[in-house]
Design an enzyme around this catalytic site. Structure first.
Site, short mmCIF file in Angstrom:
data_model
loop_
_atom_site.label_atom_id
_atom_site.label_comp_id
_atom_site.label_asym_id
_atom_site.label_seq_id
_atom_site.Cartn_x
_atom_site.Cartn_y
_atom_site.Cartn_z
N HIS A 274 -11.81 2.80 7.47
CA HIS A 274 -10.94 3.12 8.61
C HIS A 274 -10.73 4.63 8.75
CE1 HIS A 274 -7.17 3.67 6.24
NE2 HIS A 274 -7.61 2.69 5.49
N ASP B 280 -7.95 7.53 1.23
CA ASP B 280 -7.58 6.42 2.11
C ASP B 280 -7.56 6.87 3.55
OD1 ASP B 280 -6.71 4.02 3.07
OD2 ASP B 280 -4.68 4.20 2.31
N GLU C 99 -6.00 1.09 10.94
CA GLU C 99 -5.79 0.09 9.89
C GLU C 99 -4.38 0.19 9.35
OE1 GLU C 99 -5.49 -1.47 5.78
OE2 GLU C 99 -5.28 0.59 6.40
N GLU C 100 -3.89 1.42 9.20
CA GLU C 100 -2.65 1.64 8.45
C GLU C 100 -1.41 1.03 9.11
OE1 GLU C 100 -2.64 2.46 5.57
OE2 GLU C 100 -4.21 3.91 5.11
N ASP D 243 -12.52 0.60 1.20
CA ASP D 243 -11.16 1.06 1.48
C ASP D 243 -10.30 0.95 0.23
OD1 ASP D 243 -8.84 1.92 2.68
OD2 ASP D 243 -8.40 0.01 3.65
N HIS E 118 -1.29 7.02 0.18
CA HIS E 118 -0.27 7.28 1.20
C HIS E 118 0.69 8.43 0.85
CE1 HIS E 118 -0.64 2.77 2.60
NE2 HIS E 118 -1.78 3.44 2.66
ZN LIG Z 1 -6.85 2.24 3.60
#
Ligand SMILES: [Zn+2]
Length: 462
Positions: free
Chosen positions: A284, A296, A330-331, A358, A428
């Site tokens: 993503h 990520d 995606e997030e 991912d 994140h």
């Molecule tokens: Zn991800």
């Protein structure tokens, strides 16, 4: 009778010799894929640009838009058969000025702690929010304390990730409900805000954001929700043991806007024998905003792009149509994954295989497969070809969020499984940056994916 036996023996020997030479051919092809990736790889340069020139790519942001443009241009340079953008509307949420929080243990006695708004949270009122805190170990504790003890307070979810689980994604799965649904549930008991311990196995000062949902909570009943660093969580927890009625102050300026237009980026090599059978490899393109989303999922995007480049470079012509898909959002919405599956269904495109990366750009260990037993057995039969590259993990299990919506009978979904021990140190958070990704580890991942795609394409899955 003797004649039949001789014929059978000859056939057996021929087929053994055939599979022997095919095996040798495959092992040479795979060797050339890894050579190309490690000696002349492109993924690290792409990631450098995505991370350092563009930066965090939150859905609906200017950076996400620039990432769409950049990756489309880079795919066009590869000389694929098709490169196109697939329109998709995405949510737009912005963090605003940096969050601010402190713990007040007495009049004028306060200590700052590191928080960040969870993605999708409402802001505090402009003057901030100050309230007493009730610590819980999970959503299930709320009913035990009831409205009497929760009303008017900030609920502090402090269940840590379980450190003795070897698969750290399992540990994540064991507490992420606090982040995702914590505010929705706490609001039912009259809480005024939510603080969630960061999903991080390490002790540090970095708050980790992530998606949350208010479910069907009416807009005027929604309460602000933030993540607190693991150090901050431990400090708050110990301060509460000494002083139950301490004050917690938080100030957040985040905002949800109207949905905006964005895109999945798709590149394609048309299949030479089965052009109407599709294989997807992807990651993503969107990320959170605190770091630059290198692990990520910048890593997964550039590895997926690299798969098509590697196969082209070694002159392999896929029998099936091979697509790289860089999914948007995606997030905080999965709109890109849902849109891709929706369009595939509309167009009656027969997808037979999808592979997602991912789980960070760390040393690859293998794959997990969402498929039937017979197909899994066939795939397991290829595992010896991966041994020289220390790839040994072939298990049945989940695949990836973005390719999940493609699930139906007859499709095999797979996820690259890198070593996961350090993933949640970065996930994140502000330290998910380019420097956190190792070039060789990233390249090994891309080569491992390309090798699997090669085998699936050559032999099929049935
Ligand atoms: Zn991800």
């Amino acid at each position: 009778m003797i004649k039949t036996t001789i014929v059978a023996a000859i056939l057996l020997i021929t087929s053994m010799a055939f599979s022997q030479t095919e095996l040798q051919k495959d092992s040479l092809t795979i060797r050339s894929i890894y050579d190309m990736a490690l000696l002349n790889g492109k993924s690290y340069d792409w990631l450098d640009h995505l991370s350092n020139e563009i930066g965090g790519r939150l859905s609906g942001s200017l950076e996400a838009e620039r990432a769409v443009k950049y990756t489309k241009e880079e795919l066009e340079k590869l000389g694929l058969d098709k490169v196109f953008l697939q329109p998709v509307m995405v949510p737009k949420w912005t963090r605003g000025i940096q969050e601010y929080a402190y713990i007040e243990t007495g009049p004028g006695i306060s200590s700052n702690v590191d928080i960040c708004a969870l993605g999708g949270s409402v802001p505090t009122t402009s003057g901030g929010l100050k309230a007493n805190v009730i610590e819980v170990q999970g959503i299930e504790d709320l009913a035990r304390y009831g409205k009497e003890q929760i009303q008017g307070k900030i609920v502090f979810y402090n269940r840590p990730m379980q450190a003795n689980l070897i698969q750290t994604f399992e540990a994540y799965g064991g507490c992420v409900d606090q982040r995702y649904s914590g505010a929705e549930e706490a609001a039912k008991y009259g809480a005024v805000g939510v603080i969630v311990r960061s999903m991080n196995l390490r002790q540090d000062d970095l708050p980790h954001t992530g998606a949350m949902s208010y479910g069907d909570t009416p807009v005027n009943k929604r309460i602000p929700a933030a993540a607190i660093s693991t150090n901050g969580a431990n400090y708050l927890s110990s301060a509460l043991k000494i002083q139950k009625n301490l004050g917690f102050y938080m100030n957040m300026n985040c905002k949800t806007w109207e949905d905006v237009q964005s895109y999945n980026v798709v590149g394609e090599i048309t299949g030479s024998e089965f052009p109407n059978q599709y294989m997807v490899v992807g990651g993503h393109l969107d990320s959170w905003d605190l770091g630059d989303g290198s692990h990520d999922d910048g890593a997964g995007c550039v590895q997926s792009m690299e798969v098509l480049r590697l196969l082209k470079e070694i002159n392999y012509k896929p029998k099936h149509t091979l697509r790289v898909v860089l999914f948007m959002n995606e997030e905080n919405g999965l709109r890109g994954g849902n849109k891709y599956a929706e369009v595939a269904k509309q167009k009656n495109e027969n997808h037979i295989f999808a592979l997602e990366s991912d789980s960070g750009g760390f040393t690859p260990r293998g794959f997990s497969f969402d498929t039937d037993d017979a197909t899994f057995k066939k795939i397991e039969g290829w595992s010896s070809l991966f041994k020289p590259y220390l790839i040994h993990y072939f298990e049945k299990g989940g695949s990836g969020a973005d390719i999940g919506p493609l699930k139906k009978d007859g499709i095999t979904l797979a996820g690259l499984r890198p070593d996961s021990q350090r993933y949640f140190d970065y996930h994140h958070a502000a330290n998910d940056v380019f420097e956190a990704v190792n070039k060789r580890e990233l390249e090994l991942g891309g080569a491992t994916m390309a090798s699997l795609i090669y085998l699936v394409d050559k032999y099929g899955l049935k």
